[in-house]
Design an enzyme around this catalytic site. Sequence first.
Site, short mmCIF file in Angstrom:
data_model
loop_
_atom_site.label_atom_id
_atom_site.label_comp_id
_atom_site.label_asym_id
_atom_site.label_seq_id
_atom_site.Cartn_x
_atom_site.Cartn_y
_atom_site.Cartn_z
N LYS A 53 -38.74 -15.73 35.84
CA LYS A 53 -37.43 -15.30 36.35
C LYS A 53 -36.40 -15.30 35.22
CE LYS A 53 -38.75 -16.78 40.90
NZ LYS A 53 -39.04 -17.93 41.75
N GLN A 97 -36.41 -23.81 43.28
CA GLN A 97 -37.82 -23.43 43.32
C GLN A 97 -38.56 -24.25 44.39
OE1 GLN A 97 -39.29 -20.86 41.46
NE2 GLN A 97 -41.06 -21.27 42.76
N ASP A 120 -31.55 -16.17 46.99
CA ASP A 120 -32.96 -16.20 47.39
C ASP A 120 -33.10 -16.24 48.92
OD1 ASP A 120 -35.64 -16.20 46.65
OD2 ASP A 120 -35.79 -18.40 46.61
#
Length: 288
Positions: A53, A97, A120
């Site tokens: 990323k 994450q 996200d």
Amino acid sequence: MNPLILDGRKVAQSVKDELMAQICELKGKGVTPKLATILVGNDEASKTYVQMKANTCHKLGMESERVFLPEETTTDELLDVIQRLNSDHQVHGILLQHPVPSHIDERKAFDEIALEKDVDGVTSHGFGATTFQLGAYPCCTPAAILQVIDYYNLELEGKHAVIIGRSPILGKPVSMMLLNRNATVTICHSRTENLDQIVKQADVVVAAVGRPKFVKGEWLKEGSIVLDAGYNPGNIGDADYESCYPKSSAITPVPGGIGPVTISMLLKHTVEAAQRQLNTTKTHSNVS
Ligand code: NAP
């Protein structure tokens, strides 16, 4: 006619091309879109994802900040880090994450992310706002599935979409997004009975199961569209490509299907967040 192979790399490139122009424009206004990623613990696969990323951010001229926290980090310590990033005006998007170590309250941590920085799409508020079409950023893999559908102009309205999987990051949000596009949606899961018979009725099948080659060609209606979000060890999808390809009218391969589009959606959301945050700042400074 041969089935159409839905090329995710091509879709991802088209998204990145548009983003590069937008990033240039934002930089001209003194803003460089910045994504902060938080990794708790030592999971090797997660380290690779976070690195990928950051690399893609830099390739497009964006900034990234990576926060590495030790395995023994507590929920409160993680919340403190998220709060710091929430109030950092240089940071436009925050990604925590998944998965975090099991002693951490993951839902609490996700929900601490400010909605405007939830690029996200992991907060409960973001899920609700996506479902009600209130302008939140959706989860990136569902967004990637929609991006592929739109790139290839695939028809959804009135079609029967069968989603196999109901996870908070994939099956549930993609179901709501397809419903919002006027598909007729059936959501299947591990307790679903006669799954093959349900899949047989689908015009569109989304495989989000986490089991290699799970969806079989013999389950499909002739000419259905197969969107395979799966990514299992060895680059294997959740649909059995060999048997699904000849029955489908369009299909995503693995690798090279939904996967490459997912990261580009994360960056797209971050650039949009930078743009919106700039607009908000302008509005406030005009008022004051
Ligand atoms: P997950 O959290 O493990 O959820 C899997 C879902 O599949 C669950 O809802 C589960 O049902 C259902 N399921 C399991 N076995 C089943 C069965 N025999 N019949 C019907 N349904 C069954 O997985 P996920 O995070 O959503 O990920 C799904 C897949 O997408 C994985 O292959 C993952 O690697 C991939 N993925 C890809 C990306 C990407 O960027 N391309 C991102 C995220 C995930 P229950 O709810 O009843 O347990």
